[in-house]
Design a protein around this motif. Sequence first.
Motif, PDB file in Angstrom:
ATOM      1  N   THR A   1       0.757  -1.478  -0.303  1.00  0.00           N
ATOM      2  CA  THR A   1      -0.203   0.297   0.099  1.00  0.00           C
ATOM      3  C   THR A   1       0.712   1.178   0.171  1.00  0.00           C
ATOM      4  O   THR A   1       1.412   1.496   0.497  1.00  0.00           O
ATOM      5  CB  THR A   1      -1.094  -0.331   1.262  1.00  0.00           C
ATOM      6  OG1 THR A   1      -1.763  -1.757   1.338  1.00  0.00           O
ATOM      7  CG2 THR A   1      -1.942   1.689   1.558  1.00  0.00           C
ATOM      8  N   VAL A   2       0.613   2.610  -1.299  1.00  0.00           N
ATOM      9  CA  VAL A   2       1.666   3.290  -1.255  1.00  0.00           C
ATOM     10  C   VAL A   2       0.428   4.590  -0.628  1.00  0.00           C
ATOM     11  O   VAL A   2      -0.784   4.481  -0.187  1.00  0.00           O
ATOM     12  CB  VAL A   2       1.684   3.404  -2.725  1.00  0.00           C
ATOM     13  CG1 VAL A   2       2.278   6.017  -2.278  1.00  0.00           C
ATOM     14  CG2 VAL A   2       2.910   2.638  -3.118  1.00  0.00           C
ATOM     15  N   PHE A   3       1.218   5.209   0.491  1.00  0.00           N
ATOM     16  CA  PHE A   3       0.157   6.296   1.564  1.00  0.00           C
ATOM     17  C   PHE A   3       0.670   7.178   1.262  1.00  0.00           C
ATOM     18  O   PHE A   3       1.668   7.850   0.950  1.00  0.00           O
ATOM     19  CB  PHE A   3       0.661   5.770   3.122  1.00  0.00           C
ATOM     20  CG  PHE A   3      -0.382   5.187   3.664  1.00  0.00           C
ATOM     21  CD1 PHE A   3      -1.107   4.387   3.771  1.00  0.00           C
ATOM     22  CD2 PHE A   3       1.197   3.661   3.415  1.00  0.00           C
ATOM     23  CE1 PHE A   3      -1.585   3.584   4.470  1.00  0.00           C
ATOM     24  CE2 PHE A   3       0.590   2.557   4.618  1.00  0.00           C
ATOM     25  CZ  PHE A   3      -0.411   2.030   4.251  1.00  0.00           C
ATOM     26  N   LEU A   4      -0.268   8.739   0.215  1.00  0.00           N
ATOM     27  CA  LEU A   4      -0.204   9.807   0.058  1.00  0.00           C
ATOM     28  C   LEU A   4      -0.894  11.183   0.532  1.00  0.00           C
ATOM     29  O   LEU A   4      -2.101  10.583   1.236  1.00  0.00           O
ATOM     30  CB  LEU A   4      -0.331  10.042  -1.597  1.00  0.00           C
ATOM     31  CG  LEU A   4      -0.139   8.943  -2.056  1.00  0.00           C
ATOM     32  CD1 LEU A   4      -0.580   8.896  -3.872  1.00  0.00           C
ATOM     33  CD2 LEU A   4       1.442   8.696  -2.720  1.00  0.00           C
ATOM     34  N   HIS A   5       0.505  12.218   0.472  1.00  0.00           N
ATOM     35  CA  HIS A   5      -0.450  13.169   1.474  1.00  0.00           C
ATOM     36  C   HIS A   5      -1.319  13.741   0.256  1.00  0.00           C
ATOM     37  O   HIS A   5      -0.296  14.524  -0.381  1.00  0.00           O
ATOM     38  CB  HIS A   5      -0.073  13.348   2.430  1.00  0.00           C
ATOM     39  CG  HIS A   5      -0.491  14.780   2.703  1.00  0.00           C
ATOM     40  ND1 HIS A   5      -1.672  14.891   4.317  1.00  0.00           N
ATOM     41  CD2 HIS A   5      -0.192  16.081   3.251  1.00  0.00           C
ATOM     42  CE1 HIS A   5      -1.966  16.658   4.066  1.00  0.00           C
ATOM     43  NE2 HIS A   5      -1.164  16.849   3.943  1.00  0.00           N
ATOM     44  N   MET A   6      -3.210  14.130   0.427  1.00  0.00           N
ATOM     45  CA  MET A   6      -3.294  15.443  -0.590  1.00  0.00           C
ATOM     46  C   MET A   6      -2.863  17.142  -0.104  1.00  0.00           C
ATOM     47  O   MET A   6      -4.017  16.912   0.900  1.00  0.00           O
ATOM     48  CB  MET A   6      -4.613  14.914  -1.664  1.00  0.00           C
ATOM     49  CG  MET A   6      -4.414  13.525  -1.969  1.00  0.00           C
ATOM     50  SD  MET A   6      -6.076  12.997  -2.898  1.00  0.00           S
ATOM     51  CE  MET A   6      -6.073  13.316  -3.784  1.00  0.00           C
ATOM     52  N   LYS A   7      -2.874  17.640  -1.071  1.00  0.00           N
ATOM     53  CA  LYS A   7      -2.607  18.839  -0.534  1.00  0.00           C
ATOM     54  C   LYS A   7      -3.569  20.243  -1.735  1.00  0.00           C
ATOM     55  O   LYS A   7      -3.532  19.463  -2.456  1.00  0.00           O
ATOM     56  CB  LYS A   7      -1.958  19.308  -0.376  1.00  0.00           C
ATOM     57  CG  LYS A   7      -0.789  19.112   0.751  1.00  0.00           C
ATOM     58  CD  LYS A   7       0.907  19.567   1.244  1.00  0.00           C
ATOM     59  CE  LYS A   7       1.783  19.111  -0.035  1.00  0.00           C
ATOM     60  NZ  LYS A   7       2.999  19.113   0.942  1.00  0.00           N
ATOM     61  N   GLY A   8      -3.962  21.367  -0.963  1.00  0.00           N
ATOM     62  CA  GLY A   8      -4.469  22.146  -2.240  1.00  0.00           C
ATOM     63  C   GLY A   8      -6.195  22.243  -2.249  1.00  0.00           C
ATOM     64  O   GLY A   8      -6.708  21.389  -1.647  1.00  0.00           O
ATOM     65  N   ALA A   9      -6.069  22.636  -3.463  1.00  0.00           N
ATOM     66  CA  ALA A   9      -7.691  22.110  -4.221  1.00  0.00           C
ATOM     67  C   ALA A   9      -7.459  20.367  -3.835  1.00  0.00           C
ATOM     68  O   ALA A   9      -9.100  19.871  -3.958  1.00  0.00           O
ATOM     69  CB  ALA A   9      -7.280  21.819  -5.826  1.00  0.00           C
ATOM     70  N   CYS A  10      -7.065  19.286  -3.922  1.00  0.00           N
ATOM     71  CA  CYS A  10      -7.049  18.382  -4.012  1.00  0.00           C
ATOM     72  C   CYS A  10      -7.856  17.701  -2.762  1.00  0.00           C
ATOM     73  O   CYS A  10      -8.599  16.476  -2.396  1.00  0.00           O
ATOM     74  CB  CYS A  10      -5.483  17.351  -4.073  1.00  0.00           C
ATOM     75  SG  CYS A  10      -4.717  17.324  -5.909  1.00  0.00           S
ATOM     76  N   ALA A  11      -6.894  18.400  -1.408  1.00  0.00           N
ATOM     77  CA  ALA A  11      -7.487  18.041   0.080  1.00  0.00           C
ATOM     78  C   ALA A  11      -9.123  18.219   0.079  1.00  0.00           C
ATOM     79  O   ALA A  11      -9.407  19.494   0.011  1.00  0.00           O
ATOM     80  CB  ALA A  11      -7.165  19.005   0.862  1.00  0.00           C
ATOM     81  N   GLY A  12     -10.171  17.477   0.200  1.00  0.00           N
ATOM     82  CA  GLY A  12     -11.185  17.678   0.365  1.00  0.00           C
ATOM     83  C   GLY A  12     -12.577  17.719  -0.414  1.00  0.00           C
ATOM     84  O   GLY A  12     -13.628  18.392  -0.915  1.00  0.00           O
ATOM     85  N   CYS A  13     -12.074  16.868  -2.034  1.00  0.00           N
ATOM     86  CA  CYS A  13     -12.244  17.722  -3.427  1.00  0.00           C
ATOM     87  C   CYS A  13     -12.965  16.021  -3.255  1.00  0.00           C
ATOM     88  O   CYS A  13     -12.544  15.098  -3.402  1.00  0.00           O
ATOM     89  CB  CYS A  13     -11.522  17.611  -3.900  1.00  0.00           C
ATOM     90  SG  CYS A  13     -11.551  17.369  -6.160  1.00  0.00           S
ATOM     91  N   PRO A  14     -14.188  16.406  -4.199  1.00  0.00           N
ATOM     92  CA  PRO A  14     -15.030  15.410  -4.166  1.00  0.00           C
ATOM     93  C   PRO A  14     -14.678  14.171  -5.477  1.00  0.00           C
ATOM     94  O   PRO A  14     -14.619  13.180  -5.163  1.00  0.00           O
ATOM     95  CB  PRO A  14     -16.533  15.784  -4.727  1.00  0.00           C
ATOM     96  CG  PRO A  14     -16.495  17.107  -4.063  1.00  0.00           C
ATOM     97  CD  PRO A  14     -15.110  17.984  -4.474  1.00  0.00           C
ATOM     98  N   SER A  15     -13.791  14.623  -6.041  1.00  0.00           N
ATOM     99  CA  SER A  15     -12.286  13.609  -6.980  1.00  0.00           C
ATOM    100  C   SER A  15     -11.715  12.781  -7.003  1.00  0.00           C
ATOM    101  O   SER A  15     -11.291  12.255  -7.270  1.00  0.00           O
ATOM    102  CB  SER A  15     -12.967  14.245  -8.439  1.00  0.00           C
ATOM    103  OG  SER A  15     -12.468  15.636  -8.308  1.00  0.00           O
ATOM    104  N   SER A  16     -11.287  13.787  -5.083  1.00  0.00           N
ATOM    105  CA  SER A  16      -9.855  12.664  -4.989  1.00  0.00           C
ATOM    106  C   SER A  16     -10.126  11.619  -4.812  1.00  0.00           C
ATOM    107  O   SER A  16      -8.373  11.112  -5.054  1.00  0.00           O
ATOM    108  CB  SER A  16      -9.702  13.489  -3.370  1.00  0.00           C
ATOM    109  OG  SER A  16     -10.792  13.435  -2.945  1.00  0.00           O
ATOM    110  N   THR A  17     -11.096  10.665  -4.784  1.00  0.00           N
ATOM    111  CA  THR A  17     -11.263   9.684  -4.537  1.00  0.00           C
ATOM    112  C   THR A  17     -11.020   8.689  -5.759  1.00  0.00           C
ATOM    113  O   THR A  17      -9.741   7.696  -5.864  1.00  0.00           O
ATOM    114  CB  THR A  17     -12.274   9.190  -4.163  1.00  0.00           C
ATOM    115  OG1 THR A  17     -12.533   9.622  -2.486  1.00  0.00           O
ATOM    116  CG2 THR A  17     -12.779   7.068  -3.223  1.00  0.00           C
ATOM    117  N   ALA A  18     -11.564   8.765  -6.266  1.00  0.00           N
ATOM    118  CA  ALA A  18     -11.639   8.759  -7.712  1.00  0.00           C
ATOM    119  C   ALA A  18      -9.829   9.071  -8.501  1.00  0.00           C
ATOM    120  O   ALA A  18      -9.228   7.868  -9.104  1.00  0.00           O
ATOM    121  CB  ALA A  18     -12.073   9.621  -9.023  1.00  0.00           C
TER     122      ALA A  18
END
Length: 189
Positions: A148-165
Amino acid sequence: MFIQTEATPNPATLKFLPGKVVMNEGTADFRDPDTAGASSALAGRLFEVPGVTGVFFGYDFITVTKDGPEWQHLKPAILGTIMEHFMSGAPVMATATSEGDAESGEEFFDKADEEIVLTIKELLDTRVRPAVAQDGGDITFRGFENGTVFLHMKGACAGCPSSTATLKHGIQNLLRHFVPEVQQVEQVM
């Protein structure tokens, strides 16, 4: 000074392009006014605009996340704040260390997986991060464990509805294709 704006996949986040370098190195992600004000006068002033809940600095862009008011009501105040700051000549960050680097924390992975991790990081840096920056965000490697790769999302990606996709269909498929040891990708905060 002319500042362009671009929509992002996250409807609560708008990308502002001041036509100047915002951060020479790294990124800075602010989610609360206290941290923002202590690290960056610009971020602190942006949080003073009612409805602003997040500020992210990339190389040549600023993304602002809102909660509540419509963009048409917020944009003039945000544009004015950004323009005023850059016209003053003041630095974007109060210190040379970027907030994004300071908060990224320790990476975790088994030393035996070092070659795999280097390949994952290279793929993220060359193929994923430039695309995500186009949308006003950033993704950083945090760890690799048991496939499993663990990534941290920041900026517009954090909380974006399409971030899971983005994570599951985009990044996970890319990494699985080039690194057979990768089984899945997970987001960490």
